[in-house]
Design a protein around this motif. Sequence first.
Motif, short mmCIF file in Angstrom:
data_model
loop_
_atom_site.label_atom_id
_atom_site.label_comp_id
_atom_site.label_asym_id
_atom_site.label_seq_id
_atom_site.Cartn_x
_atom_site.Cartn_y
_atom_site.Cartn_z
N VAL A 115 5.26 2.67 1.37
CA VAL A 115 4.84 2.74 -0.04
C VAL A 115 6.00 3.24 -0.90
O VAL A 115 6.29 2.70 -1.98
N ARG A 119 7.87 1.25 -3.96
CA ARG A 119 7.88 1.83 -5.30
C ARG A 119 9.31 1.96 -5.83
O ARG A 119 9.58 1.67 -7.02
N PHE A 193 1.57 -4.38 -5.49
CA PHE A 193 1.84 -3.07 -4.91
C PHE A 193 0.59 -2.19 -4.92
O PHE A 193 0.28 -1.53 -3.92
N ASP A 194 -0.12 -2.17 -6.03
CA ASP A 194 -1.30 -1.31 -6.16
C ASP A 194 -2.35 -1.65 -5.11
O ASP A 194 -2.95 -0.76 -4.50
N ALA A 197 -0.91 -0.73 -1.52
CA ALA A 197 -0.82 0.73 -1.34
C ALA A 197 -2.21 1.35 -1.21
O ALA A 197 -2.37 2.36 -0.51
#
Length: 232
Positions: A115, A119, A193-194, A197
Motif C-alpha cells: 500500500v 501511494r 488504489f482505494d 487498499a
Amino acid sequence: MINQRGTSTIALVQQTSLPTLVQKELERMILAGDLPSGAKLNEAALAAMLGVSRGPVREAFRALEESGLVRQEKNCGVFVRQISVAEADEIYEVRAALDELVGRKLAASITPQQVKELRTLLDKMDKMVEKKNVDAYAALNLEFHDLLVRQTGNRKLLDTYRRLVNELNLFRRSALAQKGTLPVSTREHRAIFDKIAAGSVDAAGEIMRQHVIDSRDRMHRAHAAGAGANPA
C-alpha cells in the motif's frame, strides 16, 4: 532513421550480458518513439551505434520479437511493429480480463508495505499532472500498472501483461496527450488504489476492468482526432 539521443554506453558495461543490454536499449528507443512504428531496423547500423558486434543485436531482435515490439520478415528484415486499431481493440479486451484478475488477487492479499509503495507512486503521478508533464506521467502510469501486477506475485501473469503493454504503448501515449485526460486518468488510479487498499475484492476487479475500457475509449478518441495515426 536512428536517433542517438540518450543512447547508453553499452559497450563499456562488461559485466552484464550484452544481448540483454542491447535489448533494453532498443526497447527504450522503440517505446520512446526514437525508433518509430514501421521502421526497418538495420542490424549493422545499430551495432555500430551501440558499440557492439552484430551478434548481440541479432539476439536482441529475437527477444524483442518475443516481447511483441518487432517483427521479422523473411528476406526483408526486422521492423518495429505497427498495431492497427482493430488489433489494439483485441489487446484491450484481453487486458481488461487480466486487469480484473489483478485487482481481485491484489485486493485479497495486499500488505501495508505494498500500500505504501503504491501511494508513493501515485503522489509522484499527481505531481506530474500538476506540471502537465505528459511524458513523465506516461512513464509513471506504466510503472503503476506494472507494480500492481508485480505485487500479485504471479510471474506468468506479469510476463503476459508486459507483452500486451508493450504492444499498446504508442496508443496509450497518444491518448494521454489529449487535453484534460491527465486529471481524469489520475482520478481513476486513485479510485483503483482505494478499492485495492481497502481489500474490496469484487470492487477492485470491476474498477480495474473499467479502467481498461475507459483507456480503450480514449485511444479511439485520439485516433479519431488524428493523434492515433501518428503517435507521439
